[in-house]
Motif scaffolding. Sequence first.
Motif, short mmCIF file in Angstrom:
data_model
loop_
_atom_site.label_atom_id
_atom_site.label_comp_id
_atom_site.label_asym_id
_atom_site.label_seq_id
_atom_site.Cartn_x
_atom_site.Cartn_y
_atom_site.Cartn_z
N PHE A 68 24.69 29.88 43.82
CA PHE A 68 23.24 29.90 43.57
C PHE A 68 22.86 28.79 42.59
CE2 PHE A 68 19.62 31.20 40.99
CZ PHE A 68 18.69 31.55 41.97
N THR A 69 23.62 28.67 41.51
CA THR A 69 23.33 27.63 40.51
C THR A 69 23.53 26.25 41.10
OG1 THR A 69 23.97 29.12 38.72
CG2 THR A 69 23.99 26.77 38.23
N LYS A 70 24.59 26.06 41.88
CA LYS A 70 24.84 24.77 42.50
C LYS A 70 23.67 24.36 43.39
CE LYS A 70 29.81 23.93 42.80
NZ LYS A 70 30.95 23.79 43.71
N SER A 110 30.51 27.34 36.67
CA SER A 110 30.26 28.73 37.07
C SER A 110 28.75 28.92 37.09
CB SER A 110 30.92 29.70 36.08
OG SER A 110 30.25 29.64 34.82
N GLY A 111 28.32 30.14 37.32
CA GLY A 111 26.89 30.41 37.41
C GLY A 111 26.12 30.03 36.16
N GLU A 133 24.34 37.29 30.82
CA GLU A 133 25.78 37.56 30.93
C GLU A 133 26.13 37.43 32.41
OE1 GLU A 133 28.97 41.06 29.70
OE2 GLU A 133 26.83 41.34 29.34
N CYS A 134 26.75 36.30 32.77
CA CYS A 134 27.00 35.97 34.17
C CYS A 134 28.43 36.37 34.54
CB CYS A 134 26.82 34.47 34.37
SG CYS A 134 26.51 33.99 36.07
N ASP A 140 31.33 34.06 42.47
CA ASP A 140 31.21 32.94 43.41
C ASP A 140 29.77 32.79 43.88
OD1 ASP A 140 33.87 32.42 43.16
OD2 ASP A 140 34.45 33.52 44.98
N GLU A 141 29.10 33.93 44.14
CA GLU A 141 27.70 33.88 44.58
C GLU A 141 26.82 33.27 43.49
OE1 GLU A 141 29.73 36.32 45.00
OE2 GLU A 141 29.44 37.38 46.89
N ALA A 142 27.09 33.65 42.22
CA ALA A 142 26.30 33.11 41.11
C ALA A 142 26.51 31.60 40.99
CB ALA A 142 26.69 33.80 39.81
#
Length: 899
Positions: free
Chosen positions: A578-580, A530-531, A553-554, A573-575
């Motif tokens: 972004f991390t990926k 996850s993010g 807090e994601c 999903d956006e977070a």
Amino acid sequence: QHSVMLPADTLESLQIKGVLSGCAIIVRGQPRGGPPPERQINLSNIRAGAMARRAAQGQPDSKDTPDEPYAFQAREFLRKKLIGKEVCFTVEIKTALGREYGMVYLGKDTSGENIAEALVNEGLATVRREGIRGNNPEQVRLCELEDQAKSSKKGQWSEGGGTHTIRDMKYTIENPRNFVDSLHQKPINAIIEHVRDGSVVRALLLPDYYLVTVMLSGVKCPSFKREADGTETPEPFAAEAKFFTESRLLQRDVQIILESCPNQIILGTILHPNGNITELLLKEGFARCVDWSMAVYTQGAEKLRAAERSAKERKVRIWKDYVAPTANLDQKDRQFVAKVMQVVNADAMVVKLNSGEYKTIHLSSIRPPRNESEDKNKDKDKRFRPLYDIPYMFEAREFLRKKLIGKKVNVTVDYIRAATGPGEGTPAFAERTCATVTIGGINIAEALVSKGLATVIRYRQDDDQRSSHYDELLAAEARAIKNGKGLHSKKEVPIHRVADISGETQKAKQFLPFLQRAGRSEAVVEYVFSGSRLKLYMPKETCLITFLLAGIECPRSSRNLPGGLQVAEPFSDEAMLFTKELVLQREVEVEVESMDKAGNFIGWLHIEGVNLSVALVENALSKVHFTAERSAYYKTLVSAEEVCRQRKEKVWANYEEKPVEEVVHLSEEKERVANYRHVFVTEITDQLHFYAQDVETGGQLESLMETMRAELASQPPVEGSFVARRGDYCIAKFADGEWYRARVEKVESPAKVHVFYIDYGNREVVSSTRLAAMLPAFSTRALPAQATEYTFAFIQVPQDEDARADVVDCVVRDIQNIQCLLNVEYSGATCPHVTVQFGDTKDDVGLGLVKEGLVMVDVRKEKHLQKMVRPQILFLAILNIWRYGDFRADDADEFGYRR
């Protein structure tokens, strides 16, 4: 009278097939829709020696018959005179068996040279006197010529033997491979004696008269299949291919390069003065490329592939029903540039297209390392991890990851492999896009194979779904096998003992103190859950851990819980995306602070100077968690969150600000303007002045430097050509061997030139040989000097040299080569006076110097600056080292010495 017109010697068309002996020729008519009819003409009234004949197979009583004297010379005389020439002939006798006897003349009519007379005149044929009639002037003429040849002792009337020994290599040479190797792939002269099919011929090698069967390297034509009853059935276009080769090469003088001899089959290339028959056969659709013999083709395999590709595109002959593997794809889908986001396996990767779409690409025609273990059921209880447990799988993945991750690559789609269902012992495969991927001109699949980290797939000869650079892949694999690289090495296979302590609470507890003490540790992001939840590989510790980002807090992704599926929170999903994009499979640094009950480590993750927690907050994909208050990044997180909250971006879209009572502030005549901007401190002088670059224009400087150095690398300046003058802008080669923009400050001599590096603020004395003229494209007009001089506001630097040196040392340790925040407070005589804050904590650097008693406060009278001076005076009242003299020990903490 029949006339046969034969054009000049070209590879385009011929109407004479060949010369059987000194008194028999074969002519052919014009081809119409296929190979033309042939016709044998025997010369009347003369007889030439019979050519050698091998014993008939299946007849034990028959024996080999050698050449009769001067038979070969007669055949050669006739071959050289007739091949490719115009002839006409008259048929005098036609036997019951269909044999035709006549007179043959060179040229278009009977006024040309009589071939029979020419043979008799050279003593290469005898006259059949038993059938001579005295009233026939042509027969009389032949008798006269024979008598003259006898008296002149020509040809067979001479005293020499006149025999030639033609040796069939099949029966005379025990080791054909040694014979071929002894020729060192040098062209040798030869005569093509027979054409078996389009790509197999019998050739007579000169000057030793070896008769060999040669198969053309790299290609195969349709052939004639011999049935059980002895008849031959031609494959489609077999007869046409044979005629194509025969009409161009039969009984021609050629050169042959004998290239290899696998399994007693001699492979070679036939070179005619007008072309290469191998390439012509491919170009005209009479042959296809053959992988197994392509490797020995000395004239360049890419030429053969190009010729075959031309025939396929034109759909000629054997390719009449050909459909290209990528025929259904648009040009933009066949070839494109994309960014590599993830290396899935040793032969697959996920790329991001310019449209933002993600696509999985497989490398064409290669196979990643596989589990070759004999006992596949061994250690059933052990969790099998292909990346670490399959030999060389990890090395292959790491090679691709380090080479490609985050880089833009060129993708050329070679074929789409259709989805396959599960079979017996084989799993199901989804549809695959297979492509050739290059970066900087390097074919990644070829590089992988050459290091022995993948193998090349072998295909059926008619399977066209393969890499467009298949031959290069085969050559790379051959090199890897020869050099014993990777999978082909005879050494012990590398073993990766990687401990997975994800969710292992006890192991994590043992490991926690070590990671905490280590400070920043290197890691590779293996997976993004996850993010803010990731799986990391720690190379030094060779272990896998689950890592949670601290201080934020994601939004949570959807997940299966005992009570059912938990719905994903907005922007989760956006977070994660972004991390990926930022860290997946990248090399990062982590600071571990603690761990949770499940054995997951909690801390901060940095990539190229970016704190991932801060980046998520800045992009409104996370909120600040109260646990961040005790961290050094709290102020940065809070200020980033405030900006996003004000804009009501993403996670703050529904945020409602609490009403605040209006308070009227009486403004003073002039307010202090706090407009901090990001700078990078590059140099600090002995007088506590410093030079800094604006971070905003840093990218422009890097781009200019790369372009400038590339141009200098391609066209290096002439050493010593630049004459240095004070004030001139130039480029100088620094101690690191790289070129930088500079300005000449002083010229003592050609060997001592004082220069100032305008983009970094440092100075150096160099020889004029390390200087060159600055090109206009890289001048200060293209990009102004990036290093700006500043000094600290509100402080006085000690006059004592030792004390001042302590201050400079302290500042160098704190901010040199560090990104900081800078605000101009007021102008000075030589440069602006500024306040500087640390980039992460936002603490004031000047105030820190005052706190440590290293400098005194410069009291300003301006009202709008009093707020800045007041806190410094308070600290000065406590730690003013100058008021009562130096009363502390030399190693006091206030002097900047730190344990």
